[in-house]
Design a protein around this motif. Structure first.
Motif, PDB file in Angstrom:
ATOM      1  N   ALA A 135       0.830  -1.207   0.000  1.00 58.98           N
ATOM      2  CA  ALA A 135       0.000   0.000   0.000  1.00 58.98           C
ATOM      3  C   ALA A 135       0.865   1.258   0.000  1.00 58.98           C
ATOM      4  O   ALA A 135       0.568   2.225  -0.705  1.00 58.98           O
ATOM      5  N   ALA A 136       1.960   1.254   0.775  1.00 56.24           N
ATOM      6  CA  ALA A 136       2.845   2.420   0.818  1.00 56.24           C
ATOM      7  C   ALA A 136       3.542   2.627  -0.523  1.00 56.24           C
ATOM      8  O   ALA A 136       3.646   3.764  -1.012  1.00 56.24           O
ATOM      9  N   ALA A 137       4.016   1.550  -1.131  1.00 59.59           N
ATOM     10  CA  ALA A 137       4.701   1.663  -2.421  1.00 59.59           C
ATOM     11  C   ALA A 137       3.749   2.159  -3.503  1.00 59.59           C
ATOM     12  O   ALA A 137       4.123   2.979  -4.352  1.00 59.59           O
ATOM     13  N   ILE A 138       2.511   1.669  -3.484  1.00 58.91           N
ATOM     14  CA  ILE A 138       1.515   2.106  -4.468  1.00 58.91           C
ATOM     15  C   ILE A 138       1.156   3.569  -4.254  1.00 58.91           C
ATOM     16  O   ILE A 138       1.039   4.347  -5.210  1.00 58.91           O
ATOM     17  N   ALA A 139       0.988   3.973  -2.992  1.00 57.62           N
ATOM     18  CA  ALA A 139       0.622   5.356  -2.691  1.00 57.62           C
ATOM     19  C   ALA A 139       1.713   6.323  -3.101  1.00 57.62           C
ATOM     20  O   ALA A 139       1.434   7.432  -3.572  1.00 57.62           O
ATOM     21  N   GLU A 140       2.973   5.938  -2.944  1.00 57.71           N
ATOM     22  CA  GLU A 140       4.086   6.816  -3.310  1.00 57.71           C
ATOM     23  C   GLU A 140       4.352   6.813  -4.815  1.00 57.71           C
ATOM     24  O   GLU A 140       5.116   7.638  -5.300  1.00 57.71           O
ATOM     25  N   ASP A 141       3.751   5.853  -5.546  1.00 60.48           N
ATOM     26  CA  ASP A 141       3.847   5.800  -7.003  1.00 60.48           C
ATOM     27  C   ASP A 141       5.308   5.832  -7.466  1.00 60.48           C
ATOM     28  O   ASP A 141       5.707   6.639  -8.302  1.00 60.48           O
ATOM     29  N   ARG A 142       6.101   4.927  -6.932  1.00 58.31           N
ATOM     30  CA  ARG A 142       7.531   4.910  -7.250  1.00 58.31           C
ATOM     31  C   ARG A 142       7.995   3.553  -7.763  1.00 58.31           C
ATOM     32  O   ARG A 142       9.158   3.207  -7.654  1.00 58.31           O
ATOM     33  N   LEU A 143       7.064   2.765  -8.310  1.00 60.63           N
ATOM     34  CA  LEU A 143       7.405   1.415  -8.745  1.00 60.63           C
ATOM     35  C   LEU A 143       7.681   1.303 -10.235  1.00 60.63           C
ATOM     36  O   LEU A 143       8.075   0.246 -10.709  1.00 60.63           O
ATOM     37  N   GLY A 144       7.439   2.366 -10.981  1.00 56.29           N
ATOM     38  CA  GLY A 144       7.737   2.338 -12.402  1.00 56.29           C
ATOM     39  C   GLY A 144       6.935   1.282 -13.150  1.00 56.29           C
ATOM     40  O   GLY A 144       5.742   1.098 -12.918  1.00 56.29           O
ATOM     41  N   ASP A 145       7.629   0.550 -14.038  1.00 58.66           N
ATOM     42  CA  ASP A 145       6.959  -0.472 -14.838  1.00 58.66           C
ATOM     43  C   ASP A 145       6.453  -1.652 -14.008  1.00 58.66           C
ATOM     44  O   ASP A 145       5.614  -2.429 -14.471  1.00 58.66           O
ATOM     45  N   ALA A 146       6.994  -1.808 -12.787  1.00 61.75           N
ATOM     46  CA  ALA A 146       6.575  -2.923 -11.935  1.00 61.75           C
ATOM     47  C   ALA A 146       5.302  -2.618 -11.155  1.00 61.75           C
ATOM     48  O   ALA A 146       4.820  -3.482 -10.418  1.00 61.75           O
ATOM     49  N   ALA A 147       4.761  -1.425 -11.299  1.00 61.92           N
ATOM     50  CA  ALA A 147       3.583  -1.029 -10.527  1.00 61.92           C
ATOM     51  C   ALA A 147       2.396  -1.984 -10.694  1.00 61.92           C
ATOM     52  O   ALA A 147       1.780  -2.380  -9.701  1.00 61.92           O
ATOM     53  N   ARG A 196       2.239  -5.116 -11.145  1.00 70.46           N
ATOM     54  CA  ARG A 196       2.452  -6.354 -10.385  1.00 70.46           C
ATOM     55  C   ARG A 196       2.157  -6.146  -8.913  1.00 70.46           C
ATOM     56  O   ARG A 196       1.548  -7.009  -8.258  1.00 70.46           O
ATOM     57  N   ALA A 197       2.569  -5.016  -8.377  1.00 66.16           N
ATOM     58  CA  ALA A 197       2.297  -4.731  -6.969  1.00 66.16           C
ATOM     59  C   ALA A 197       0.792  -4.564  -6.726  1.00 66.16           C
ATOM     60  O   ALA A 197       0.264  -5.034  -5.716  1.00 66.16           O
ATOM     61  N   TRP A 198       0.106  -3.902  -7.640  1.00 58.81           N
ATOM     62  CA  TRP A 198      -1.346  -3.739  -7.518  1.00 58.81           C
ATOM     63  C   TRP A 198      -2.031  -5.106  -7.516  1.00 58.81           C
ATOM     64  O   TRP A 198      -2.919  -5.374  -6.692  1.00 58.81           O
ATOM     65  N   LEU A 199      -1.642  -5.990  -8.433  1.00 62.09           N
ATOM     66  CA  LEU A 199      -2.272  -7.308  -8.511  1.00 62.09           C
ATOM     67  C   LEU A 199      -1.995  -8.142  -7.268  1.00 62.09           C
ATOM     68  O   LEU A 199      -2.842  -8.926  -6.824  1.00 62.09           O
ATOM     69  N   MET A 200      -0.811  -7.980  -6.688  1.00 62.68           N
ATOM     70  CA  MET A 200      -0.507  -8.680  -5.442  1.00 62.68           C
ATOM     71  C   MET A 200      -1.428  -8.210  -4.320  1.00 62.68           C
ATOM     72  O   MET A 200      -1.935  -9.023  -3.534  1.00 62.68           O
ATOM     73  N   LEU A 201      -1.662  -6.905  -4.254  1.00 64.54           N
ATOM     74  CA  LEU A 201      -2.538  -6.381  -3.205  1.00 64.54           C
ATOM     75  C   LEU A 201      -3.984  -6.798  -3.453  1.00 64.54           C
ATOM     76  O   LEU A 201      -4.719  -7.107  -2.503  1.00 64.54           O
ATOM     77  N   PHE A 202      -4.404  -6.839  -4.707  1.00 62.76           N
ATOM     78  CA  PHE A 202      -5.744  -7.354  -5.028  1.00 62.76           C
ATOM     79  C   PHE A 202      -5.910  -8.784  -4.505  1.00 62.76           C
ATOM     80  O   PHE A 202      -6.911  -9.116  -3.869  1.00 62.76           O
ATOM     81  N   ASP A 203      -4.920  -9.631  -4.784  1.00 62.04           N
ATOM     82  CA  ASP A 203      -5.016 -11.026  -4.345  1.00 62.04           C
ATOM     83  C   ASP A 203      -4.972 -11.139  -2.830  1.00 62.04           C
ATOM     84  O   ASP A 203      -5.615 -12.021  -2.241  1.00 62.04           O
ATOM     85  N   LEU A 204      -4.204 -10.270  -2.187  1.00 62.39           N
ATOM     86  CA  LEU A 204      -4.152 -10.288  -0.722  1.00 62.39           C
ATOM     87  C   LEU A 204      -5.531 -10.023  -0.124  1.00 62.39           C
ATOM     88  O   LEU A 204      -5.971 -10.718   0.800  1.00 62.39           O
ATOM     89  N   TYR A 205      -6.238  -9.005  -0.659  1.00 56.48           N
ATOM     90  CA  TYR A 205      -7.593  -8.705  -0.190  1.00 56.48           C
ATOM     91  C   TYR A 205      -8.561  -9.827  -0.551  1.00 56.48           C
ATOM     92  O   TYR A 205      -9.443 -10.180   0.234  1.00 56.48           O
ATOM     93  N   GLN A 206      -8.412 -10.384  -1.749  1.00 60.23           N
ATOM     94  CA  GLN A 206      -9.307 -11.449  -2.189  1.00 60.23           C
ATOM     95  C   GLN A 206      -9.193 -12.671  -1.292  1.00 60.23           C
ATOM     96  O   GLN A 206     -10.191 -13.221  -0.824  1.00 60.23           O
ATOM     97  N   LEU A 207      -7.970 -13.100  -1.020  1.00 61.21           N
ATOM     98  CA  LEU A 207      -7.755 -14.289  -0.209  1.00 61.21           C
ATOM     99  C   LEU A 207      -8.163 -14.080   1.247  1.00 61.21           C
ATOM    100  O   LEU A 207      -8.533 -15.038   1.932  1.00 61.21           O
ATOM    101  N   ALA A 208      -8.110 -12.835   1.704  1.00 64.75           N
ATOM    102  CA  ALA A 208      -8.517 -12.531   3.078  1.00 64.75           C
ATOM    103  C   ALA A 208     -10.020 -12.271   3.193  1.00 64.75           C
ATOM    104  O   ALA A 208     -10.526 -12.057   4.299  1.00 64.75           O
ATOM    105  N   GLY A 209     -10.729 -12.253   2.047  1.00 64.30           N
ATOM    106  CA  GLY A 209     -12.164 -12.016   2.074  1.00 64.30           C
ATOM    107  C   GLY A 209     -12.535 -10.571   2.374  1.00 64.30           C
ATOM    108  O   GLY A 209     -13.643 -10.295   2.848  1.00 64.30           O
ATOM    109  N   ARG A 210     -11.650  -9.630   2.090  1.00 62.40           N
ATOM    110  CA  ARG A 210     -11.882  -8.204   2.401  1.00 62.40           C
ATOM    111  C   ARG A 210     -12.407  -7.501   1.147  1.00 62.40           C
ATOM    112  O   ARG A 210     -11.678  -6.815   0.438  1.00 62.40           O
ATOM    113  N   GLN A 211     -13.667  -7.666   0.904  1.00 63.09           N
ATOM    114  CA  GLN A 211     -14.264  -7.164  -0.330  1.00 63.09           C
ATOM    115  C   GLN A 211     -14.296  -5.642  -0.368  1.00 63.09           C
ATOM    116  O   GLN A 211     -14.097  -5.033  -1.426  1.00 63.09           O
ATOM    117  N   GLN A 212     -14.561  -4.987   0.760  1.00 64.43           N
ATOM    118  CA  GLN A 212     -14.644  -3.534   0.771  1.00 64.43           C
ATOM    119  C   GLN A 212     -13.315  -2.906   0.345  1.00 64.43           C
ATOM    120  O   GLN A 212     -13.275  -1.980  -0.472  1.00 64.43           O
TER     121      GLN A 212
END
Length: 468
Positions: A169-181, A183-199
């Protein structure tokens, strides 16, 4: 303290003394012009004493020499100082984010206040990342995006979901990941999905759509539901076209899997012919599985019974009893009591012995039609969590691999792979890839995909992330 200030202090003192003597000699020389022979007598006296004041020195040249020595000392100092391997890249403003080299910690010591969050990750993470964690580099605008993603994958493998969420979340908020951004977003999506955190998932989806101007991943309503344990990781043993003495390998695999699995899947759909030796091998193992109370999934068992009937004949004693007894055992497992009784009478007539009595199966026995076997054999299903010792899992994948040119491993139910287990999985599967076998991990969530990349599994097997 400089290099020359340590090793050359005496030389500098002598040089300073020489310059002072030279200055006094010049003052004496100029003062002696008014007296007759004064200069000559003092000069002679100086030479007779062998003093260094006889050599005249230029103060400007001495100052230039001193400046040159300082420059050399500065250059040598930079060569003698050992720079720690964990020193971060300088920031864009040119200011150092670590102490000076003579006070900076070495790789053998753990950073203190600057890297405090790293203490929560355990020694494994620090070792893998060469003592430098992405958490400690969060304040650096030039922090490596790959290190952030790699460390997040390792932390998730070790069960530290909260820290992973903070980091991504910090890396995404700071927008400093370049072309790898992405991948980080998709990882966070899966983290919320697997934890059942729909909101949180839906809020991230809005931000994703605004940033990338494309459709975000969709929430899967059933992704957090645990699959039935037997379906998630039921090892299967497919039998070849001939049930003969060559099936000893399959029977041995059943024995090994039975030591660690309560439920086994035995597939006979490909069996086209049988003989007495093969029937004896299979019969012996089925009897053992019943004594131990194992649950069985039998694929193509009815078709196998018909093939056994084709090689036996009532009253023909030259054949061994193994095919008859295997046929009776299969009918018992299928709970076909009437057919069992009829066949047992034929057995009694042929061998003139009392037939075995019908008893219900000890464990749970389910069946599947032989026609459905090709569909179920398309992929090996990975369990929900992979951790601890994975010898049995590797053995089950090996059994699957023996019957398929390309081994497809379905990871749609897989949520997490422990880091140590991932290493064992890599070591265990390596020999199969070394002999030309092709492995494909399909439908892998992005957190596990990045872990497979960190350990190098994607270098020997094909890893296909799940579609968002």
């Amino acid at each position: 303290m400089g290099i020359f200030s340590i090793f050359g202090k005496k030389d500098r003192q002598e040089a300073a003394a020489d310059e002072n003597d030279a200055a006094r000699a010049r003052r004496s020389s100029s003062g002696g012009k008014s007296g007759s022979g004064g200069s000559g007598s003092r000069s002679g006296s100086a030479r007779s004493q062998g003093g260094s004041s006889a050599v005249k020195r230029d103060p400007h040249a001495a100052r230039a020499t001193a400046l040159k020595i300082d420059a050399i000392e500065s250059e040598m100092s930079s060569e003698f100082v050992t720079v720690p391997t964990t020193q971060p890249r300088p920031s864009s403003r040119g200011t150092a984010s670590r102490p000076a080299p003579d006070t900076a910690p070495t790789t053998a010591s753990r950073p203190e206040t600057a890297d405090a969050p790293a203490s929560e990750m355990g020694n494994t993470t620090v070792m893998l990342l060469d003592g430098q964690t992405a958490v400690s580099a969060m304040a650096e605008p030039s922090a490596d995006a790959e290190s952030v993603i790699s460390e997040a994958a390792i932390l998730y493998a070790n069960g530290q979901q909260e820290l992973v969420e903070q980091m991504l979340a910090a890396a995404i908020a700071e927008d400093r990941l370049g072309d790898a951004a992405p991948r980080a977003w998709l990882m966070l999506f899966d983290l919320y999905q697997l934890a059942g955190r729909q909101q949180e998932f839906e809020q991230l989806a809005i931000e994703y759509a605004n940033k990338f101007e494309t459709s975000p991943p969709g929430w899967a309503a059933s992704a957090d539901a645990a699959p039935p344990p037997a379906q998630a990781a039921t090892p299967a043993v497919p039998f070849p076209a001939s049930l003969d003495a060559g099936c000893a390998k399959q029977v041995e695999r059943i024995r090994n899997l039975a030591a660690s699995h309560r439920t086994l899947r035995l597939e006979f759909a490909r069996v086209a012919q049988v003989d007495a030796a093969g029937c004896a091998l299979l019969l012996d193992e089925l009897v053992k599985l019943q004594k131990t109370g194992h649950d069985l999934i039998l694929v193509g068992a009815s078709e196998l019974a018909e093939k056994i009937r084709a090689i036996i004949q009532v009253g023909r004693r030259e054949d061994t009893e193994a095919p008859w007894l295997l046929l009776l055992e299969i009918l018992r497992l299928l709970n076909r009591e009437q057919e069992f009784e009829e066949t047992s009478i034929d057995y009694c007539v042929t061998f003139e012995v009392s037939p075995p009595a019908f008893t219900a199966p000890q464990g749970k026995v389910t069946t599947a039609a032989g026609e459905s076997a090709p569909e179920t054999a398309e992929a090996f299903a990975m369990p929900k969590i992979v951790e601890g010792r994975v010898d049995e899992l590797i053995l089950a994948i090996a059994a699957w691999s023996d019957e398929h040119e390309v081994t497809v491993i379905d990871c749609s139910r897989l949520q997490r792979v422990d880091f140590n287990a991932a290493g064992r999985l890599l070591t265990g599967l390596g020999p199969f890839c070394g002999v030309g076998k092709s492995l494909e991990f399909q439908h892998v969530n992005h957190l596990v995909t990045e872990l497979f990349h960190v350990i190098g599994l994607d270098a020997m097997a094909r890893v296909v992330p799940r579609k968002s």
